[in-house]
Structures are given as structure tokens and as C-alpha cells.
Design a protein around this motif. Structure first.
Motif, PDB file in Angstrom:
ATOM      1  N   ARG A 145       0.671  -1.028   0.235  1.00 42.47           N
ATOM      2  CA  ARG A 145      -0.306  -0.198  -0.029  1.00 42.47           C
ATOM      3  C   ARG A 145       1.429   1.441  -0.354  1.00 42.47           C
ATOM      4  O   ARG A 145       0.300   2.262  -0.764  1.00 42.47           O
ATOM      5  CB  ARG A 145      -0.877   0.389   1.182  1.00 42.47           C
ATOM      6  CG  ARG A 145      -1.446   1.314   1.433  1.00 42.47           C
ATOM      7  CD  ARG A 145      -2.978   1.185   2.320  1.00 42.47           C
ATOM      8  NE  ARG A 145      -1.911   0.604   3.792  1.00 42.47           N
ATOM      9  CZ  ARG A 145      -1.708   1.234   4.815  1.00 42.47           C
ATOM     10  NH1 ARG A 145      -1.409   2.388   4.968  1.00 42.47           N
ATOM     11  NH2 ARG A 145      -0.714   0.793   5.780  1.00 42.47           N
ATOM     12  N   GLN A 146       1.840   1.601   0.475  1.00 39.07           N
ATOM     13  CA  GLN A 146       2.937   2.238   0.502  1.00 39.07           C
ATOM     14  C   GLN A 146       3.449   2.919  -0.532  1.00 39.07           C
ATOM     15  O   GLN A 146       3.633   3.988  -0.678  1.00 39.07           O
ATOM     16  CB  GLN A 146       4.282   1.935   1.583  1.00 39.07           C
ATOM     17  CG  GLN A 146       3.680   2.006   3.191  1.00 39.07           C
ATOM     18  CD  GLN A 146       2.882   0.638   3.834  1.00 39.07           C
ATOM     19  OE1 GLN A 146       2.517   0.073   2.642  1.00 39.07           O
ATOM     20  NE2 GLN A 146       3.211   0.447   4.719  1.00 39.07           N
ATOM     21  N   TRP A 148       1.968   2.661  -3.432  1.00 37.99           N
ATOM     22  CA  TRP A 148       0.627   3.671  -3.984  1.00 37.99           C
ATOM     23  C   TRP A 148       0.743   5.350  -3.523  1.00 37.99           C
ATOM     24  O   TRP A 148       0.015   6.452  -4.640  1.00 37.99           O
ATOM     25  CB  TRP A 148      -0.506   2.734  -4.355  1.00 37.99           C
ATOM     26  CG  TRP A 148      -0.266   0.948  -5.099  1.00 37.99           C
ATOM     27  CD1 TRP A 148       0.141  -0.007  -4.442  1.00 37.99           C
ATOM     28  CD2 TRP A 148      -0.233   1.320  -5.770  1.00 37.99           C
ATOM     29  NE1 TRP A 148      -0.137  -0.705  -5.084  1.00 37.99           N
ATOM     30  CE2 TRP A 148      -0.441  -0.400  -6.590  1.00 37.99           C
ATOM     31  CE3 TRP A 148      -0.987   2.268  -7.554  1.00 37.99           C
ATOM     32  CZ2 TRP A 148      -0.546  -0.784  -7.419  1.00 37.99           C
ATOM     33  CZ3 TRP A 148      -0.947   1.289  -8.261  1.00 37.99           C
ATOM     34  CH2 TRP A 148      -0.782   0.235  -8.481  1.00 37.99           C
ATOM     35  N   GLU A 149       0.299   4.994  -2.027  1.00 37.65           N
ATOM     36  CA  GLU A 149       0.670   6.173  -1.565  1.00 37.65           C
ATOM     37  C   GLU A 149       1.383   7.281  -2.263  1.00 37.65           C
ATOM     38  O   GLU A 149       1.770   8.804  -2.593  1.00 37.65           O
ATOM     39  CB  GLU A 149       0.282   5.566   0.356  1.00 37.65           C
ATOM     40  CG  GLU A 149      -0.662   5.481   0.973  1.00 37.65           C
ATOM     41  CD  GLU A 149      -0.811   4.366   2.214  1.00 37.65           C
ATOM     42  OE1 GLU A 149      -1.354   4.496   2.347  1.00 37.65           O
ATOM     43  OE2 GLU A 149       0.666   4.989   2.409  1.00 37.65           O
ATOM     44  N   TRP A 168      -3.496   5.522  -8.046  1.00 37.67           N
ATOM     45  CA  TRP A 168      -2.739   4.952  -7.724  1.00 37.67           C
ATOM     46  C   TRP A 168      -3.529   5.861  -5.878  1.00 37.67           C
ATOM     47  O   TRP A 168      -3.093   4.291  -4.795  1.00 37.67           O
ATOM     48  CB  TRP A 168      -1.463   6.243  -7.555  1.00 37.67           C
ATOM     49  CG  TRP A 168      -0.718   6.082  -8.486  1.00 37.67           C
ATOM     50  CD1 TRP A 168      -0.661   4.265  -9.487  1.00 37.67           C
ATOM     51  CD2 TRP A 168       0.152   6.255  -9.272  1.00 37.67           C
ATOM     52  NE1 TRP A 168      -0.228   4.646 -10.956  1.00 37.67           N
ATOM     53  CE2 TRP A 168       0.780   5.767 -10.784  1.00 37.67           C
ATOM     54  CE3 TRP A 168       0.827   7.643  -8.783  1.00 37.67           C
ATOM     55  CZ2 TRP A 168       1.964   6.404 -11.450  1.00 37.67           C
ATOM     56  CZ3 TRP A 168       2.382   8.159  -9.372  1.00 37.67           C
ATOM     57  CH2 TRP A 168       2.321   7.146 -11.142  1.00 37.67           C
ATOM     58  N   ILE A 169      -3.859   6.517  -5.072  1.00 43.88           N
ATOM     59  CA  ILE A 169      -4.712   6.950  -4.321  1.00 43.88           C
ATOM     60  C   ILE A 169      -5.318   5.646  -4.140  1.00 43.88           C
ATOM     61  O   ILE A 169      -5.609   5.188  -2.655  1.00 43.88           O
ATOM     62  CB  ILE A 169      -4.511   8.062  -3.633  1.00 43.88           C
ATOM     63  CG1 ILE A 169      -4.521   8.271  -1.982  1.00 43.88           C
ATOM     64  CG2 ILE A 169      -5.441   8.853  -4.534  1.00 43.88           C
ATOM     65  CD1 ILE A 169      -2.679   8.025  -1.852  1.00 43.88           C
ATOM     66  N   SER A 171      -6.080   2.801  -5.388  1.00 43.52           N
ATOM     67  CA  SER A 171      -6.114   1.861  -5.628  1.00 43.52           C
ATOM     68  C   SER A 171      -5.501   1.359  -3.677  1.00 43.52           C
ATOM     69  O   SER A 171      -5.742   0.099  -3.035  1.00 43.52           O
ATOM     70  CB  SER A 171      -4.271   1.528  -6.238  1.00 43.52           C
ATOM     71  OG  SER A 171      -4.820   1.964  -7.746  1.00 43.52           O
ATOM     72  N   ALA A 172      -4.229   2.873  -3.296  1.00 46.89           N
ATOM     73  CA  ALA A 172      -4.402   2.258  -1.514  1.00 46.89           C
ATOM     74  C   ALA A 172      -4.904   2.739  -1.015  1.00 46.89           C
ATOM     75  O   ALA A 172      -4.836   1.887   0.056  1.00 46.89           O
ATOM     76  CB  ALA A 172      -3.357   3.652  -1.699  1.00 46.89           C
ATOM     77  N   SER A 179      -4.050  -3.121   0.669  1.00 47.61           N
ATOM     78  CA  SER A 179      -4.669  -1.784   0.950  1.00 47.61           C
ATOM     79  C   SER A 179      -5.756  -1.109   2.053  1.00 47.61           C
ATOM     80  O   SER A 179      -6.319  -2.091   2.197  1.00 47.61           O
ATOM     81  CB  SER A 179      -5.723  -1.084  -0.582  1.00 47.61           C
ATOM     82  OG  SER A 179      -7.000  -2.241  -0.806  1.00 47.61           O
ATOM     83  N   ASN A 185      -3.736   8.444   3.758  1.00 46.84           N
ATOM     84  CA  ASN A 185      -3.697   8.787   2.782  1.00 46.84           C
ATOM     85  C   ASN A 185      -5.312   9.359   2.342  1.00 46.84           C
ATOM     86  O   ASN A 185      -5.267   9.684   0.624  1.00 46.84           O
ATOM     87  CB  ASN A 185      -3.711   6.817   1.832  1.00 46.84           C
ATOM     88  CG  ASN A 185      -4.995   5.668   2.563  1.00 46.84           C
ATOM     89  OD1 ASN A 185      -6.150   6.575   3.203  1.00 46.84           O
ATOM     90  ND2 ASN A 185      -4.458   4.861   3.084  1.00 46.84           N
TER      91      ASN A 185
END
Length: 302
Positions: A145-146, A148-149, A168-169, A171-172, A179, A185
Motif C-alpha cells: 500500500r505504501q 501507491w501512497e 494510485w491513491i 488503489s491504496a 489496501s 492516504n
């Protein structure tokens, strides 16, 4: 600069050295510029022509394996740039130094004897980073997750494609793998939406995550809203924090800032006095007292 490496040898004609030396090589891991002129990623032989007037022609040759200037051929030149040498305090050993570095470039200088020969190397750092990000998305880091963030945040703050950053965010927050919606986020998502002039959606994204936020996260969010000129929304957030975290530091300090932003200095002073009841340390107490003094004079504390 990670995108550039250089051997610490140089050819004989610089200082009249009469022994053969292997040609120095310079390697660019990515496409670059030298003194504003484009050069492709790769390894090059580095040659220099030093003139009596102090001008120097720096040559990047496709031949990076020969010895010295003995086998130099102009037909193998990839790029030539003209620079001016400088007089410097004596340097005993031939040295290459980065004499200045900024976010997108570095000035590399040959230093030997009393002569310095600088030339500026630049990179399109933003596009290099985005290329690396997109590659990582397809590899093991793409399952975190990180990643994508960080990608979304970088795009937000470095002129990236905001639609791509929003993907992208999202997806996080609600994609696959690991996720998870977090206050942090959600703030990135809201900032992207604000930059896209989607204020209603940005505020809605924050409203959704507000119940999970800590007292300090809510406080900082309220301050951000004041900084963005959304004083009514800031008041709503600070009031929510006061109800959710009753009596906890720094809820009254936040309300004081909200009232001050709306020009109600009397109410700001009232809540600053309440904030003096439970500051976490003497430094915080001093800041509250200083702002109370300002509020009593009818001055803004924001």
C-alpha cells in the motif's frame, strides 16, 4: 548524483603529463544534458582541449576504452561543450568534485594544480522518478500500500498527472492486495481532488475518514482548512473534535484558532483560557499564553 559516475583518471594534455593514461569514462544511467545540450544514457570517453585563454572544450566520445588522447578521433565525438576554466588554490591530486548540486542538476569539476574545469550536468528527475515508480508498480513493491501512497503523493507535489495520481491513491485506499483506508492516504486523495478543483469530493473524502482520526490529526486538518481559507469548514471540524475528544488537548486551542479566523477574538480568547488548563508542556503553555495576549488585543492568532 546517482545518475552519473566518473573515473578519476584524465588524459595527458591537461597538465603536460607525458605518460599514457587510460581515457576517463563518464556514465549516465539516464538521458541527461551537459551545459544544456542533450546526451543519451550510456558510457563515454571524456576528453578535454585546454586553451591558453582559459577556455576548455569538453568532449564526450563514443570511444570509452582507449588510452589517453593518443587514439582520439573527432569522428567519434558524441557531444562537445565549451566551458571556462577557473583558477583555484593548488590541488595536489587530480580530483573530480561536485561543486554544486540542486534538485535537477550538479556541476562537476575537474580540479588539478591550480585549475578547475566545471561543467553542469542535468537530469529530468521527475520523469526518471515516474518511470521508476511505474516499473515498481509491476514488481514486488506494487503489492505494498505504501508504494501507491508514495507514488500518488510524489505526483501531487511534483507536477504529475493528477488523474494517474488519483488512480494510485484509490488503489491504496480501496484496491486489491494490502489496501486500507487511513487518515493519511485520505488526506492525499483530498489534496489531489482539491488540486483538480473538486472541492466537494475532497471534503467528502475527509468527512468519511474523520471518525477514525486522532485528536491531533483532526486538529491539523482544521488548521489546513484555515490555511486554505475554508473557515466555516474549519469551525465545523474543530467543533467535531471538541465533541469527540471532550476536554482533551488541544481541542480548545483548535476552537480558538477557528474563532480567530472568523474574526471573533473574544470567543478565541475564551477558548485560549480553557486551553491553558491542560497544555502538555511549558512550551505549549507559553504559546497559548502568547496567543491569548494577541486575542485580547483583537489580533489574529493564525
Amino acid at each position: 548524483m546517482d545518475s552519473l559516475t566518473l573515473d578519476l583518471e584524465h588524459q595527458k594534455q591537461l597538465l603536460g603529463v607525458q605518460v599514457p593514461m587510460k581515457i576517463p569514462t563518464i556514465t549516465f544511467s539516464d538521458d541527461a544534458t551537459v551545459e544544456g545540450k542533450a546526451i543519451k544514457a550510456g558510457s563515454y570517453g571524456l576528453q578535454m582541449i585546454v586553451r591558453d585563454n582559459g577556455n576548455v572544450t569538453v568532449i564526450f566520445s563514443s570511444n570509452s576504452t582507449s588510452w589517453g588522447s593518443y587514439f582520439y578521433k573527432p569522428s567519434e565525438d558524441v557531444l562537445q561543450v565549451d566551458v571556462t576554466s577557473k583558477e583555484i588554490p593548488h590541488v595536489e591530486l587530480l580530483t573530480y568534485n561536485f561543486v554544486s548540486v540542486d534538485a535537477n542538476s550538479a556541476t562537476l569539476a575537474l580540479q588539478w594544480g591550480k585549475k578547475e574545469i566545471p561543467f553542469k550536468v542535468g537530469f529530468d528527475v521527475t520523469n526518471i522518478v515516474f518511470t521508476d515508480i511505474r516499473n515498481k508498480m509491476q514488481d514486488q513493491p506494487g503489492f505494498q500500500r505504501q508504494t501507491w501512497e508514495q507514488a500518488a503523493n510524489y505526483a501531487l507535489n511534483n507536477g504529475g498527472n493528477l488523474d494517474e495520481a488519483l488512480t494510485w491513491i484509490n488503489s491504496a485506499i480501496s484496491g486489491q492486495f494490502f489496501s486500507k483506508r487511513t487518515f493519511a492516504n485520505s488526506q492525499i486523495k483530498a489534496a489531489i481532488l482539491m488540486k483538480q478543483n473538486k472541492k466537494t469530493e475532497a471534503l467528502a473524502a475527509m468527512d468519511e475518514v474523520l471518525p477514525t482520526a486522532t485528536v491531533f490529526e483532526i486538529h491539523q486538518y482544521g488548521r489546513q482548512l484555515i490555511g486554505q481559507g475554508m473557515n466555516d469548514k474549519a469551525m465545523e471540524v474543530f467543533e467535531y473534535n471538541t465533541k469527540k475528544n471532550k476536554g482533551t488537548w488541544p481541542v480548545h486551542y483548535g476552537l480558538a484558532r477557528a474563532y480567530s479566523a472568523k474574526g471573533d477574538h473574544k470567543s478565541a480568547a475564551k477558548h485560549l483560557k480553557k486551553a491553558l488548563a491542560n497544555p502538555p508542556n511549558e512550551a505549549s503553555k507559553g504559546r497559548v499564553q502568547a496567543n491569548l495576549d494577541k486575542a485580547n488585543k483583537g489580533e489574529s492568532i493564525n
